[in-house]
Structure formats: C-alpha cells, structure tokens
Design a protein around this motif. Sequence first.
Motif, PDB file in Angstrom:
ATOM      1  N   LYS A  69      -6.107   9.317   5.782  1.00  0.00           N
ATOM      2  CA  LYS A  69      -5.779   7.982   6.292  1.00  0.00           C
ATOM      3  C   LYS A  69      -4.422   7.556   5.740  1.00  0.00           C
ATOM      4  O   LYS A  69      -3.962   8.046   4.710  1.00  0.00           O
ATOM      5  N   LYS A  70      -3.814   6.599   6.445  1.00  0.00           N
ATOM      6  CA  LYS A  70      -2.533   6.018   6.019  1.00  0.00           C
ATOM      7  C   LYS A  70      -2.728   4.511   5.909  1.00  0.00           C
ATOM      8  O   LYS A  70      -3.120   3.851   6.869  1.00  0.00           O
ATOM      9  N   LEU A  71      -2.476   3.967   4.736  1.00  0.00           N
ATOM     10  CA  LEU A  71      -2.637   2.545   4.452  1.00  0.00           C
ATOM     11  C   LEU A  71      -1.260   1.929   4.224  1.00  0.00           C
ATOM     12  O   LEU A  71      -0.473   2.441   3.430  1.00  0.00           O
ATOM     13  N   THR A  72      -0.980   0.824   4.916  1.00  0.00           N
ATOM     14  CA  THR A  72       0.266   0.094   4.712  1.00  0.00           C
ATOM     15  C   THR A  72      -0.045  -1.176   3.929  1.00  0.00           C
ATOM     16  O   THR A  72      -0.931  -1.947   4.314  1.00  0.00           O
ATOM     17  N   ILE A  73       0.654  -1.354   2.797  1.00  0.00           N
ATOM     18  CA  ILE A  73       0.565  -2.591   2.024  1.00  0.00           C
ATOM     19  C   ILE A  73       1.988  -3.064   1.749  1.00  0.00           C
ATOM     20  O   ILE A  73       2.939  -2.309   1.906  1.00  0.00           O
ATOM     21  N   THR A  74       2.115  -4.302   1.329  1.00  0.00           N
ATOM     22  CA  THR A  74       3.448  -4.847   1.075  1.00  0.00           C
ATOM     23  C   THR A  74       3.660  -5.111  -0.416  1.00  0.00           C
ATOM     24  O   THR A  74       2.731  -5.490  -1.133  1.00  0.00           O
ATOM     25  N   ARG A  75       4.878  -4.891  -0.847  1.00  0.00           N
ATOM     26  CA  ARG A  75       5.244  -5.139  -2.242  1.00  0.00           C
ATOM     27  C   ARG A  75       5.092  -6.624  -2.584  1.00  0.00           C
ATOM     28  O   ARG A  75       4.847  -6.980  -3.738  1.00  0.00           O
ATOM     29  N   GLY A  76       5.178  -7.495  -1.589  1.00  0.00           N
ATOM     30  CA  GLY A  76       5.036  -8.926  -1.827  1.00  0.00           C
ATOM     31  C   GLY A  76       3.656  -9.323  -2.319  1.00  0.00           C
ATOM     32  O   GLY A  76       3.484 -10.404  -2.872  1.00  0.00           O
ATOM     33  N   ASP A  77       2.657  -8.451  -2.121  1.00  0.00           N
ATOM     34  CA  ASP A  77       1.286  -8.761  -2.551  1.00  0.00           C
ATOM     35  C   ASP A  77       0.894  -8.124  -3.876  1.00  0.00           C
ATOM     36  O   ASP A  77      -0.204  -8.358  -4.375  1.00  0.00           O
ATOM     37  N   ILE A  78       1.753  -7.271  -4.427  1.00  0.00           N
ATOM     38  CA  ILE A  78       1.435  -6.596  -5.692  1.00  0.00           C
ATOM     39  C   ILE A  78       2.631  -6.653  -6.628  1.00  0.00           C
ATOM     40  O   ILE A  78       3.755  -6.888  -6.183  1.00  0.00           O
ATOM     41  N   ASP A  79       2.387  -6.425  -7.907  1.00  0.00           N
ATOM     42  CA  ASP A  79       3.478  -6.445  -8.885  1.00  0.00           C
ATOM     43  C   ASP A  79       3.618  -5.102  -9.594  1.00  0.00           C
ATOM     44  O   ASP A  79       4.036  -5.029 -10.736  1.00  0.00           O
ATOM     45  N   PHE A  80       3.257  -4.023  -8.905  1.00  0.00           N
ATOM     46  CA  PHE A  80       3.328  -2.676  -9.469  1.00  0.00           C
ATOM     47  C   PHE A  80       3.649  -1.707  -8.335  1.00  0.00           C
ATOM     48  O   PHE A  80       3.580  -2.060  -7.159  1.00  0.00           O
ATOM     49  N   GLU A  81       4.005  -0.487  -8.690  1.00  0.00           N
ATOM     50  CA  GLU A  81       4.247   0.541  -7.682  1.00  0.00           C
ATOM     51  C   GLU A  81       3.052   1.482  -7.628  1.00  0.00           C
ATOM     52  O   GLU A  81       2.635   2.025  -8.651  1.00  0.00           O
ATOM     53  N   PRO A  82       2.454   1.682  -6.453  1.00  0.00           N
ATOM     54  CA  PRO A  82       1.301   2.577  -6.338  1.00  0.00           C
ATOM     55  C   PRO A  82       1.645   4.010  -6.759  1.00  0.00           C
ATOM     56  O   PRO A  82       2.783   4.462  -6.580  1.00  0.00           O
ATOM     57  N   THR A  83       0.646   4.717  -7.291  1.00  0.00           N
ATOM     58  CA  THR A  83       0.845   6.101  -7.729  1.00  0.00           C
ATOM     59  C   THR A  83      -0.308   6.978  -7.233  1.00  0.00           C
ATOM     60  O   THR A  83      -1.396   6.471  -6.933  1.00  0.00           O
ATOM     61  N   PRO A  84      -0.103   8.291  -7.180  1.00  0.00           N
ATOM     62  CA  PRO A  84      -1.166   9.204  -6.746  1.00  0.00           C
ATOM     63  C   PRO A  84      -2.374   9.268  -7.687  1.00  0.00           C
ATOM     64  O   PRO A  84      -3.380   9.869  -7.329  1.00  0.00           O
ATOM     65  N   SER A  85      -2.329   8.645  -8.829  1.00  0.00           N
ATOM     66  CA  SER A  85      -3.505   8.641  -9.705  1.00  0.00           C
ATOM     67  C   SER A  85      -4.461   7.489  -9.382  1.00  0.00           C
ATOM     68  O   SER A  85      -5.544   7.398  -9.930  1.00  0.00           O
ATOM     69  N   ASP A  86      -4.062   6.610  -8.449  1.00  0.00           N
ATOM     70  CA  ASP A  86      -4.852   5.427  -8.117  1.00  0.00           C
ATOM     71  C   ASP A  86      -5.890   5.725  -7.035  1.00  0.00           C
ATOM     72  O   ASP A  86      -5.909   6.808  -6.444  1.00  0.00           O
ATOM     73  N   ARG A  87      -6.753   4.724  -6.787  1.00  0.00           N
ATOM     74  CA  ARG A  87      -7.761   4.814  -5.726  1.00  0.00           C
ATOM     75  C   ARG A  87      -7.777   3.509  -4.940  1.00  0.00           C
ATOM     76  O   ARG A  87      -7.340   2.473  -5.420  1.00  0.00           O
ATOM     77  N   VAL A  88      -8.347   3.573  -3.730  1.00  0.00           N
ATOM     78  CA  VAL A  88      -8.464   2.417  -2.851  1.00  0.00           C
ATOM     79  C   VAL A  88      -9.886   2.381  -2.307  1.00  0.00           C
ATOM     80  O   VAL A  88     -10.433   3.420  -1.929  1.00  0.00           O
ATOM     81  N   VAL A  89     -10.481   1.181  -2.266  1.00  0.00           N
ATOM     82  CA  VAL A  89     -11.814   1.014  -1.688  1.00  0.00           C
ATOM     83  C   VAL A  89     -11.678   0.159  -0.437  1.00  0.00           C
ATOM     84  O   VAL A  89     -11.148  -0.952  -0.483  1.00  0.00           O
ATOM     85  N   ILE A  90     -12.159   0.719   0.700  1.00  0.00           N
ATOM     86  CA  ILE A  90     -12.100   0.029   1.982  1.00  0.00           C
ATOM     87  C   ILE A  90     -13.480   0.128   2.617  1.00  0.00           C
ATOM     88  O   ILE A  90     -13.983   1.239   2.828  1.00  0.00           O
ATOM     89  N   THR A  91     -14.086  -1.005   2.893  1.00  0.00           N
ATOM     90  CA  THR A  91     -15.440  -1.105   3.477  1.00  0.00           C
ATOM     91  C   THR A  91     -16.427  -0.164   2.799  1.00  0.00           C
ATOM     92  O   THR A  91     -17.179   0.551   3.457  1.00  0.00           O
ATOM     93  N   GLY A  92     -16.396  -0.151   1.478  1.00  0.00           N
ATOM     94  CA  GLY A  92     -17.353   0.618   0.708  1.00  0.00           C
ATOM     95  C   GLY A  92     -17.016   2.084   0.513  1.00  0.00           C
ATOM     96  O   GLY A  92     -17.712   2.796  -0.201  1.00  0.00           O
ATOM     97  N   VAL A  93     -15.948   2.579   1.130  1.00  0.00           N
ATOM     98  CA  VAL A  93     -15.537   3.974   0.985  1.00  0.00           C
ATOM     99  C   VAL A  93     -14.381   4.033  -0.008  1.00  0.00           C
ATOM    100  O   VAL A  93     -13.403   3.292   0.120  1.00  0.00           O
ATOM    101  N   THR A  94     -14.501   4.920  -0.991  1.00  0.00           N
ATOM    102  CA  THR A  94     -13.445   5.087  -1.985  1.00  0.00           C
ATOM    103  C   THR A  94     -12.538   6.240  -1.566  1.00  0.00           C
ATOM    104  O   THR A  94     -13.021   7.311  -1.201  1.00  0.00           O
TER     105      THR A  94
END
Length: 124
Positions: A69-94
């Motif tokens: 999957k490809k997720l688009t987020i904006t820097r205006g909503d976060i104060d860090f830079e995403p990295t490949p060590s992170d995870r995302v949860v969307i509708t209960g799927v990690t």
Amino acid sequence: MSKFKGFRQASSNILRAFGGSITYQQIATGIYNSSTGTISETITEHTIKGFLENVKRSEVDELLQQNDKKLTITRGDIDFEPTPSDRVVITGVTYSVIAVDKDMVEGQDINYFIYLRAWEKLKL
C-alpha cells in the motif's frame, strides 16, 4: 508566511477533508534482553489523517510488491520524519513502513509517501 508553510497547510487541509484516520507508530528500539532474546521497543502513537491507495504496477520493483500500500500524509500534521522502522495502523490492520518518499519545496518537506506492507510479528 513562507511559501513552504502555505503548501504544508494546504496539503494538511486537503487530507483532513478527504483522508481517513490512521495511527502512526514511531518505533524506537530499546535494549537487548539476554534472558528473553528480544529487543524492547518504545512506541509513540500519533493519530493523523492520511490517504491510502494500492501500489501501482509501475512502482513494483525489488523492494515493493504488488499487494503493498501507499499512504500519503503531510508534514503539517507531524513533527518528525517517518522512517522504515515505524508502523502504521489503519482500520485495525498493522503495516510495516517499507520505504518513504517525500515532496519538497525550497528544501522543506511537504508530503510523505509511505510504502506499507501488512505486518505480522514473528513468533519464536
């Protein structure tokens, strides 16, 4: 207001209006526990808006698979830079973060394009 802050704000407004809620998990690795053989994690969660889509065939390569999957987020909503060590949860799927691309204006991050793969914790 500088030009890049205006782009960040516009991008943030669009995602707030049309994006879905996601939980972005920043993962920081801790210390190794020799008795359990595991490394501890510290997880910081951020609830933000994002736009999820399937990876396009033209994006599939040695790293990305067709079912990613490809997720688009904006820097205006976060104060860090995403990295490949992170995870995302969307509708209960990690999902694991596989790769991160970004749009920039005048050297400043505007949007992040985060490539995701459904995540399963390894069981030993």
